[in-house]
Design an enzyme around this catalytic site. Sequence first.
Site, short mmCIF file in Angstrom:
data_model
loop_
_atom_site.label_atom_id
_atom_site.label_comp_id
_atom_site.label_asym_id
_atom_site.label_seq_id
_atom_site.Cartn_x
_atom_site.Cartn_y
_atom_site.Cartn_z
CB SER A 3 -0.89 0.02 1.24
OG SER A 3 -1.61 -1.17 1.32
N PRO A 4 0.31 2.35 -0.52
CG PRO A 4 -0.94 3.77 -1.87
CD PRO A 4 -1.00 2.46 -1.16
CE LYS A 22 -19.30 -2.11 5.75
NZ LYS A 22 -19.17 -3.58 5.63
CB THR A 54 3.60 0.85 3.78
OG1 THR A 54 3.86 0.60 2.41
CG2 THR A 54 2.12 0.70 4.04
N GLY A 55 6.25 3.13 3.46
CA GLY A 55 7.70 3.27 3.63
C GLY A 55 8.55 2.74 2.49
CE LYS A 56 4.97 1.09 -2.23
NZ LYS A 56 3.92 1.45 -1.26
CB SER A 71 -19.83 -6.54 3.74
OG SER A 71 -19.78 -5.15 3.56
#
Length: 637
Positions: free
Chosen positions: A68-69, A562, A71-73, A519
């Site tokens: 995911s964007p 929700k 996250t420290g890449k 869901s």
Amino acid sequence: GSTVEVDPGVEVDEEIAEDDLLGGLKIDSTEDIEVPDRLVDQVIGQDEARDIIIKAAKQRRHVMMIGSPGTGKSMLAKAMSQLLPKEDLQDVLVYHNPDDGNEPKVRTVPAGKGEQIIDAHKEEARKRNQMRSILMWIIIAIVIGYAILSGNILLGVVAAGIIWLIFRYTSRGTDAMVPNMIVNNGDQRVAPFEDATGAHAGALLGDVRHDPFQSGGMETPSHDRVEPGSIHKANKGVLFVDEINTLDIRTQQKLMTAIQEGEFAITGQSERSSGAMVQTEPVPCDFIMVAAGNLDAMENMHPALRNRIKGYGYEVYMDDTIEDTPEMRRKYARFIAQEVERDGRLPHFTDDAVEEVILEAKRRSGRKNHLTLLFRSLGGLVRVAGDIARAEDREFTTRDDVLQAKQRSRSIEQQLADDYIERRKDYELQVNEGGVEGRVNGLAVMGEDSGIMLPVMAEIAPAQGGGQVIATGQLKEMAEESVQNVSAIIKKFSDVDLSEKDIHIQFVQAGQQGVDGDSASITVATAVISALENIPVDQSIAMTGSLSVRGDVLPVGGVTHKIEAAAKAGCSRVIIPEANEQDVMIEEEYEDMIEIIPCSNISEVLDVALMGEPKKDSLVDRLKSITGSAFDQGAVG
Ligand code: ADP
């Protein structure tokens, strides 16, 4: 290494660490926390990715990071560049080629040497110009002297002017001697880190500028128009490319060639420019590639490029959450110190402000006993909170600032959802009291962090042909599946033959985009049963949950958001899957607004949601006897 790098001078109370939000850290503010120097030591969580980066830096291997964007890449890729030896760094110079002006020569020298070479060339050019100047004035003096002697002064002045023009016009030739330094590592203290995310071909692979004056003495020599690409600037360092799949295929192919060869000639990238005629000798580009993206990106990237990285390097998956331990909490406190330091202008955070951020990290994880690793957005919260304190010139950022910041830094989806709720209140699409047959307040997730109430209406009509499910919109498939599941149950307790009925299902959402309704199957089931049995559904209740063919209520995602959406919409009770009970982390303000009812079986759901005692009770009783374990003995479907 998983030892805590939190300042050893800071006291940690192991006794209270267990339930303390600060993990036993005894600080007044984040000012007391020491931030490690090396970027790699600042990375929180992602132990596997961190280990791989350290290993790959030693072995000079490529790395692919999937996740995911935020996250420290890119942080890890940069950290990797700090781990590479700086002794290897080089300067790259492009020279004029006297034999072929369109094929500039390329020389590589140790870092720092380039500057000296340029200076020497400039000095030489200056001297040469000086000599030319002296020569010119001598000739002019002779001509004028001769003219005076021969009495023809006008001719002498004209001749002198012509000589001056000739010298001026040809002086450009001496500029050609000075090389163009396209890579300068003279001042570089660590190996280069180049982020080429979203770069176009020219920026990535190098380019030769167009020359509007292609002849006539006004032109810029071709070697001076050569510009390096990220691949060249990353030589001996790290080239980071996020969203790698967005590079066009031809560029990916060239990138692969560059990786294979370790050098790549620079040529003009736009075909009709004069730069396209120029091609340099190969320019070194011996970089380590760190490619990143989400899973989708990996599937769409050039397979050969992916194989190349895979075959000669590592692939690693980034985590989205991490287990919540006292040690992790201490690191999250350090994260705030890091962000404050990086920004440079934010006031440090008080201990209870830190606690509030850690609470938010727990909440955002959406998992019991976990903390979110989506640090970019958490960093956004830190900055907004710090900015609030800074705007008021306060020494510290307080808990109140964090609470305010949370309100302000709502995501676009959250803002949309809130706006949507407001608008629907205006149109009275929202019903949160009384009983209605066939209508259920469902709940869905929008984006990643916001919920929305999504009412469902079911209507039963005699079938035109064979009975069918008629649903509209993007949730059609889900609706059909839910009905299928519920029809297995209905068959067991009802005399109604569904094959003789058409079931119409409508989502009262008027084309809302980005809603994940995956869901909502207990919602659809409840609506159908209510319509079938003519028993009204309590509209003060909202619900979310997935339904199995056995009648079990299965867990779903995003329950916290929700529940909050249901509260905002004015519902007083909300049904969630029992298995999701541990994921609930709603904000305090909602706790008194809404009652949460965990259910594990559709009969429980109906017991809570349906109204009108005698009819409802008999229905629920019938259901109880056939669903769950009792249902095991019956045939499914
Ligand atoms: P990505 O490349 O995965 O999208 P970045 O590395 O650009 O994410 O992260 C953005 C910012 O968030 C970083 O500069 C850093 O401040 C913070 N950050 C992200 N991940 C971490 C982490 N694992 N540990 C500490 N800080 C992080």
